[in-house]
Design a protein around this motif. Structure first.
Motif, PDB file in Angstrom:
ATOM      1  N   UNK A   1      71.104  59.932  46.968  1.00 26.20           N
ATOM      2  CA  UNK A   1      71.267  61.022  46.151  1.00 26.20           C
ATOM      3  C   UNK A   1      70.906  60.404  44.739  1.00 26.20           C
ATOM      4  N   UNK A   2      70.527  61.421  43.794  1.00 28.33           N
ATOM      5  CA  UNK A   2      70.222  60.986  42.554  1.00 28.33           C
ATOM      6  C   UNK A   2      70.843  62.304  41.665  1.00 28.33           C
ATOM      7  N   UNK A   3      71.116  62.185  40.275  1.00 27.70           N
ATOM      8  CA  UNK A   3      71.043  63.089  39.552  1.00 27.70           C
ATOM      9  C   UNK A   3      70.292  62.935  38.241  1.00 27.70           C
ATOM     10  N   UNK A   4      70.294  64.248  37.613  1.00 28.85           N
ATOM     11  CA  UNK A   4      69.502  64.194  36.312  1.00 28.85           C
ATOM     12  C   UNK A   4      70.060  65.458  35.367  1.00 28.85           C
ATOM     13  N   UNK A   5      69.999  65.342  34.301  1.00 24.95           N
ATOM     14  CA  UNK A   5      70.200  66.447  33.272  1.00 24.95           C
ATOM     15  C   UNK A   5      69.183  67.564  33.881  1.00 24.95           C
ATOM     16  N   UNK A   6      69.393  68.705  33.248  1.00 23.71           N
ATOM     17  CA  UNK A   6      68.694  69.815  33.673  1.00 23.71           C
ATOM     18  C   UNK A   6      67.357  69.997  32.499  1.00 23.71           C
ATOM     19  N   UNK A   7      66.733  68.747  32.919  1.00 16.71           N
ATOM     20  CA  UNK A   7      65.407  68.641  31.978  1.00 16.71           C
ATOM     21  C   UNK A   7      64.115  68.104  32.795  1.00 16.71           C
ATOM     22  N   UNK A   8      63.019  68.529  32.344  1.00 18.42           N
ATOM     23  CA  UNK A   8      61.949  68.163  33.276  1.00 18.42           C
ATOM     24  C   UNK A   8      61.732  66.500  33.216  1.00 18.42           C
ATOM     25  N   UNK A   9      61.900  65.874  31.930  1.00 20.59           N
ATOM     26  CA  UNK A   9      61.451  64.426  31.942  1.00 20.59           C
ATOM     27  C   UNK A   9      62.412  63.671  32.760  1.00 20.59           C
ATOM     28  N   UNK A  10      64.061  63.964  32.697  1.00 24.06           N
ATOM     29  CA  UNK A  10      65.097  63.366  33.197  1.00 24.06           C
ATOM     30  C   UNK A  10      64.906  63.528  34.659  1.00 24.06           C
ATOM     31  N   UNK A  11      64.347  64.875  35.308  1.00 24.61           N
ATOM     32  CA  UNK A  11      64.380  65.129  36.639  1.00 24.61           C
ATOM     33  C   UNK A  11      63.011  64.274  37.222  1.00 24.61           C
ATOM     34  N   UNK A  12      62.050  64.203  36.471  1.00 28.79           N
ATOM     35  CA  UNK A  12      60.963  63.274  36.718  1.00 28.79           C
ATOM     36  C   UNK A  12      61.237  61.954  36.973  1.00 28.79           C
ATOM     37  N   UNK A  13      62.197  61.477  35.884  1.00 27.98           N
ATOM     38  CA  UNK A  13      62.542  60.133  35.957  1.00 27.98           C
ATOM     39  C   UNK A  13      63.251  59.583  37.331  1.00 27.98           C
ATOM     40  N   UNK A  14      64.090  60.644  37.591  1.00 33.00           N
ATOM     41  CA  UNK A  14      65.282  60.442  38.623  1.00 33.00           C
ATOM     42  C   UNK A  14      64.222  60.527  39.839  1.00 33.00           C
ATOM     43  N   UNK A  15      63.308  61.394  39.981  1.00 36.30           N
ATOM     44  CA  UNK A  15      62.377  61.415  41.231  1.00 36.30           C
ATOM     45  C   UNK A  15      61.577  60.187  41.400  1.00 36.30           C
ATOM     46  N   UNK A  16      61.120  59.793  40.210  1.00 33.85           N
ATOM     47  CA  UNK A  16      60.255  58.423  40.331  1.00 33.85           C
ATOM     48  C   UNK A  16      61.079  57.136  40.839  1.00 33.85           C
ATOM     49  N   UNK A  17      62.251  57.289  40.610  1.00 34.04           N
ATOM     50  CA  UNK A  17      63.390  56.402  41.165  1.00 34.04           C
ATOM     51  C   UNK A  17      63.284  56.561  42.692  1.00 34.04           C
ATOM     52  N   UNK A  18      63.645  57.931  43.082  1.00 33.85           N
ATOM     53  CA  UNK A  18      63.695  57.979  44.398  1.00 33.85           C
ATOM     54  C   UNK A  18      62.361  57.528  45.363  1.00 33.85           C
ATOM     55  N   UNK A  19      61.300  58.001  44.712  1.00 38.22           N
ATOM     56  CA  UNK A  19      60.087  57.535  45.270  1.00 38.22           C
ATOM     57  C   UNK A  19      59.845  55.917  45.472  1.00 38.22           C
TER      58      UNK A  19
END
Length: 185
Positions: free
Chosen positions: A66-84
């Motif tokens: 699980x990960x979480x991010x602010x409702x913001x494109x940059x924050x979501x992209x950063x969280x996704x990079x960590x998941x990848x």
């Protein structure tokens, strides 16, 4: 619930997430991630709780992150990079909001990960953001128009002495971003 004592209209997040996880399971995914919204609101807390419940029921042996991010494109992209980059790289991702899915799409593109082939993604909302993504975003679709109409009806017709709660159905719409687990996974 933070809405106790007040009339409310909510989407049946558990039903939508159950459909999404069942489809992810049917496609063979066993490494599944959830990207939640880093907002302390009932809606997003309930979506995360429902996701955990459904995963325990449908995919109890899955590798889950699980990960979480602010409702913001940059924050979501950063969280996704960590998941990848996680040791247990997910083959499927369920997002608590279409905007989070858009950030995940951005990170996947930056990392050279093909959405729909190497990573399946499901959004939540059925918003214009999700409609604009390519490949087309699969998602748990919640009609904002139905939400608004139900809220107005509840306000006009409701009994203030007995606040009601209206639960609206959602549906899983499968598009190009959701597919079988990659052969190499």
């Amino acid at each position: 619930s933070e809405y106790a004592g007040h009339a409310s209209v909510v989407f049946d997040a558990a039903h939508g997430l159950r459909e999404a996880v069942a489809q992810v399971a049917d496609f063979g995914h066993r490494r599944v991630a959830y990207l939640g919204a880093d907002i302390d609101r009932w809606t997003f807390r309930r979506r995360r709780e429902a996701w955990r419940e459904v995963m325990a029921e449908i995919l109890p042996d899955a590798a889950v992150v699980e990960a979480s991010a602010r409702l913001d494109l940059d924050a979501a992209a950063a969280a996704m990079r960590a998941l990848l980059r996680d040791d247990i790289r997910p083959t499927a991702l369920i997002c608590a909001d279409d905007l989070l899915a858009a950030g995940a799409f951005r990170a996947a593109a930056e990392e050279g990960v093909s959405i729909g082939d190497e990573l399946s993604v499901v959004g939540f909302g059925g918003t214009i953001v999700g409609e604009a993504l390519w490949p087309r975003l699969s998602g748990i679709v919640a009609s904002g128009a139905r939400l608004g109409a139900a809220a107005v009806a509840l306000h006009l017709d409701g009994d203030p002495g007995h606040p009601a709660r209206t639960v609206l159905d959602v549906e899983l719409v499968i598009r190009d971003s959701l597919g079988p687990v990659p052969a190499a996974a």
